[in-house]
Write a protein that holds these residues in place. Structure first.
Motif, PDB file in Angstrom:
ATOM      1  N   PRO A 189      -4.793  21.312  12.765  1.00  0.00           N
ATOM      2  CA  PRO A 189      -3.761  20.739  13.893  1.00  0.00           C
ATOM      3  C   PRO A 189      -3.446  19.500  13.982  1.00  0.00           C
ATOM      4  N   THR A 190      -2.527  18.843  14.070  1.00  0.00           N
ATOM      5  CA  THR A 190      -3.264  17.404  14.912  1.00  0.00           C
ATOM      6  C   THR A 190      -2.835  17.135  15.947  1.00  0.00           C
ATOM      7  N   VAL A 191      -1.985  18.705  17.262  1.00  0.00           N
ATOM      8  CA  VAL A 191      -2.484  18.745  18.578  1.00  0.00           C
ATOM      9  C   VAL A 191      -2.665  20.276  18.472  1.00  0.00           C
ATOM     10  N   ALA A 192      -3.985  20.762  18.982  1.00  0.00           N
ATOM     11  CA  ALA A 192      -3.877  21.673  19.519  1.00  0.00           C
ATOM     12  C   ALA A 192      -4.152  22.932  21.276  1.00  0.00           C
ATOM     13  N   LYS A 193      -4.437  23.402  21.257  1.00  0.00           N
ATOM     14  CA  LYS A 193      -4.759  24.327  22.670  1.00  0.00           C
ATOM     15  C   LYS A 193      -5.976  23.781  23.153  1.00  0.00           C
ATOM     16  N   GLU A 194      -6.423  23.559  24.480  1.00  0.00           N
ATOM     17  CA  GLU A 194      -7.589  23.470  25.031  1.00  0.00           C
ATOM     18  C   GLU A 194      -8.658  24.971  23.846  1.00  0.00           C
ATOM     19  N   GLY A 195      -9.525  24.287  23.652  1.00  0.00           N
ATOM     20  CA  GLY A 195     -10.654  25.526  23.085  1.00  0.00           C
ATOM     21  C   GLY A 195     -10.158  25.486  21.747  1.00  0.00           C
ATOM     22  N   GLU A 196      -9.291  24.858  21.230  1.00  0.00           N
ATOM     23  CA  GLU A 196      -9.049  25.414  19.632  1.00  0.00           C
ATOM     24  C   GLU A 196      -9.799  23.960  18.936  1.00  0.00           C
ATOM     25  N   ILE A 197      -9.585  24.148  17.384  1.00  0.00           N
ATOM     26  CA  ILE A 197      -9.944  23.020  16.660  1.00  0.00           C
ATOM     27  C   ILE A 197      -8.417  22.163  15.998  1.00  0.00           C
ATOM     28  N   GLY A 198      -8.524  20.870  16.710  1.00  0.00           N
ATOM     29  CA  GLY A 198      -7.173  19.707  16.590  1.00  0.00           C
ATOM     30  C   GLY A 198      -7.688  18.888  17.001  1.00  0.00           C
ATOM     31  N   ALA A 199      -7.134  17.958  16.508  1.00  0.00           N
ATOM     32  CA  ALA A 199      -7.595  16.244  16.405  1.00  0.00           C
ATOM     33  C   ALA A 199      -7.176  15.939  17.424  1.00  0.00           C
TER      34      ALA A 199
END
Length: 307
Positions: A189-199
C-alpha cells in the motif's frame, strides 16, 4: 506527438508529451492574457504515488487567475500517463519526466521561456530541486512540505513505526525485485494505518491521503514494493547548493513524512531560498485555511519572480 495547445482557449486542455519513449499526459491552462502576450508558466506534479487529480487544480486555478499558465502532469506509470509496471515509482525516472515536461513547455506557443517555474509538493518538492539544479535555466521553484532527503525519511519511519516495520518494507522490496526478473510485480500500500505494512504509515497519513482523492478521482492505493528500496537513496538535498534560482521552501512544522531538519539544511545551501513555516502536519496544507495560507504564499512568491 500532437500538441493540442491553443493559447486562445482558457479552459483546461488535454496535452501529452514523451518521456524516454513513454507518453505522459497533462492538463494545460492558459490565462486570458495569453491572447496578446507571452505568459509565465508553472509546471506542476504531485508527490509520492499521487496523480494530477488529487487537488492540484485548486492551486493551478489561483495561478491562472494571476496571469500564469499551468501544466499539471502525471508521471509515467501513474494516473493518465502510460508506462508499465503500473504504480512503479522510480525517483530517477520521475526526474526524467520533469525534464521532459520542461522541454515540452519550452515549445508551447505564447509561453515566456525565461519565466517557467517548477511546483512540487511532498516527494515532488524534492524532485523539483534536483531538476532545477540539473537544468540551470528554471526561473523559480516552489516546494510545499518537501521530501528533500530519502534517507532522513527512512530514519523517520524507523523512529515512529519501528525498525522492524522498516525491515518488513525492505523485505517486500527484495521480493518485488526478484519477481521483476520473471516479469511480475509485487505491491505494498502507498499509505496504510499505523502498525500495518505500507510506504507511509504515520498517524495522520491514511485518512488524509485518502481525503486527497476528489469526487471523480480513482485512487489506487498501492506502489511497487521495490520503491521502498530506492527512496532512501534519493537525496535532493545534495543538489540544493546548485539551485541558483529563487526557491520557496514551505515547512510543515509537525511533518511526519518529510523531516523538517532536511528542509532547513537545504535552505541554508540554496543561495536564493525563501522559507515559510506553518504550525501544521504534512497533509494539512491541502485543505481549508491551511491551504489558503500555503497557496497565498505561493502566489505572492510566483508573482514576485515570474510576473
Amino acid at each position: 506527438m500532437t500538441i493540442a495547445a491553443n493559447p486562445h482557449i482558457h479552459t483546461r486542455q488535454d496535452v501529452e508529451f514523451y518521456s524516454s519513449g513513454v507518453i505522459c499526459r497533462a492538463w494545460l491552462t492558459y490565462p486570458q492574457t495569453a491572447q496578446t502576450q507571452d505568459v509565465p508558466l508553472v509546471i506542476m506534479a504531485h508527490g509520492f504515488g499521487g496523480t494530477r487529480e488529487m487537488r492540484l487544480e485548486q492551486y493551478a486555478q489561483r495561478f491562472n487567475n494571476l496571469g500564469m499558465a499551468t501544466l499539471i502532469f502525471d508521471y509515467r506509470n501513474f494516473g493518465a500517463s502510460d508506462g508499465l509496471p503500473r504504480q512503479c515509482l522510480i525517483p530517477q525516472k520521475e526526474v526524467e519526466d520533469w525534464h521532459a515536461a520542461l522541454a515540452f513547455a519550452r515549445r508551447l506557443p505564447n509561453i515566456n521561456r525565461q519565466k517557467i517555474a517548477l511546483w512540487g509538493t511532498s516527494f515532488a518538492g524534492g524532485l523539483v530541486v534536483t531538476v532545477a539544479a540539473q537544468d540551470g535555466k528554471v526561473a523559480a521553484t516552489v516546494s510545499q512540505c518537501p521530501m528533500l532527503d530519502g534517507l532522513a525519511s527512512a530514519l523517520e519511519i524507523a523512529r515512529y513505526a519501528g525498525l522492524n516495520s522498516l525491515m518488513k518494507v525492505s523485505t517486500h522490496g527484495v521480493v518485488d525485485v526478484a519477481l521483476s526478473v520473471l516479469g511480475k510485480t509485487h505491491y505494498i500500500p502507498t499509505v496504510a494505518k499505523e502498525g500495518e505494512i505500507g510506504a507511509m504509515t504515520s498517524h495522520d497519513a491514511y485518512d488524509a491521503y485518502l481525503r486527497l482523492a476528489t469526487e471523480n478521482t480513482t485512487l489506487i492505493n498501492k506502489v511497487t514494493a521495490r520503491t521502498g528500496l530506492l527512496v532512501p537513496l534519493f537525496r535532493p538535498i545534495k543538489d540544493a547548493k546548485k539551485v541558483k534560482c529563487p526557491a520557496l521552501l514551505q515547512i510543515c512544522e509537525t511533518d511526519t513524512v518529510a523531516p523538517v531538519a532536511a528542509v532547513e539544511k537545504a535552505a541554508k545551501l540554496m543561495p536564493k531560498s525563501e522559507v515559510v513555516r506553518y504550525p501544521v502536519g504534512h497533509f494539512d496544507v491541502y485543505f481549508g485555511e491551511d491551504f489558503e495560507r500555503s497557496v497565498s504564499d505561493q502566489a505572492k512568491f510566483l508573482q514576485k519572480h515570474l510576473c
